[in-house]
Scaffold this active site. Structure first.
Site: not given
Ligand code: G3P
Ligand code: MG
Length: 247
Positions: A117, A44, A15, A57, A42
């Site tokens: 994302e 952002d 993450h 993020h 993953e």
């Molecule tokens: O992509 C899944 C997850 O990353 C969503 O939550 O807030 O960590 O971007 P967040």
């Molecule tokens: Mg995310």
């Protein structure tokens, strides 16, 4: 029972690059995840004021850089001068915000698959969805595993679909939409990507029967990872990359 789409992705995904072990959404984080054996990350992505796709993020710069204010108020030239590592620890002082292009170069060179994302700044949903999809398609042309696109923004995901229909997409959600069948059809999704607390074994079966892969986040307990894998969940996003073995 519909046939499942191809799914060239590992079962475990780091993450924001490396969970909390390194400054999130940086190349340093991706390197830490890779060093611990993770082969998918993953992160952002949003746009600078002048339309460059980069990793961050939050909607503002304050928490994870030495900048202040809205992230999309600055040009990429200005953003590229910021320190996105000191907030985490001295080890990472001076770490830069990365562009999506830089991350593509690194991830392809290191055979790390990605979940992009799309996290648009407010008011820039469609522009961001389309731009990120077009960039992703160009940057990963010929890759074994194309980027899996996801977004909490239906508008951004719809624009991504219209711009590059061929890229794989996942419907991302922190609640279970009653109309998920209609949404995945409208957005051309091959997967759902849900808060793990929304999942049960029966729900995983239901998604699979509908031909959808199942991804989930953010799972940091090894016992819960085992339970989800037992239900047949396809991919799990975790912060706990030092406690949960990649596979
Ligand atoms: O992509 C899944 C997850 O990353 C969503 O939550 O807030 O960590 O971007 P967040
Ligand atoms: Mg995310």
């Amino acid at each position: 029972m519909r046939e499942l789409s191809a799914w060239p992705y590992p079962k475990l995904v780091a993450h924001r690059g490396a969970g909390k072990l390194a400054p999130e959404n940086t190349l340093a984080a991706l390197r830490v995840g890779h060093a611990l054996g993770y082969r998918m990350a993953e992160f952002d992505v949003k746009l600078s004021a002048d339309g460059v796709a980069f990793l961050l993020h939050d909607g503002t710069l304050d928490r994870t850089t030495n900048g202040r204010g809205r992230a999309d108020a600055l040009t990429w030239r200005e953003l590229s001068q910021l320190d996105a590592g000191s907030w985490h620890s001295p080890t990472y002082a001076g770490e830069a915000l990365p562009t999506l292009a830089a991350v593509a170069r690194w991830s392809r060179a290191n055979a790390v698959a990605v979940n992009v994302e799309i996290k648009p700044s407010p008011g820039r949903e469609r522009e961001t969805g389309a731009a990120v999809a077009i960039d992703a398609q160009a940057l990963w042309t010929g890759a074994d595993a194309m980027p899996l696109l996801s977004s909490f923004s239906g508008e951004a995901l719809a624009a991504a679909y219209e711009a590059v229909p061929a890229l794989p997409r996942a419907l991302l959600g922190d609640r279970m939409p009653d109309d998920w069948r209609e949404r995945v059809a409208r957005l051309g999704c091959i997967a759902v990507d849900l808060d793990h607390e929304l999942l049960t074994g029966a729900r995983v079966d239901e998604f699979h029967a509908a031909g959808l892969r199942v991804a989930t986040w953010t799972v940091n307990e090894p016992a819960r990872v085992a339970e989800l894998l037992g239900w047949g969940v396809d991919t799990i996003i975790t912060d706990a990359i030092d406690m949960i073995a990649p596979r």
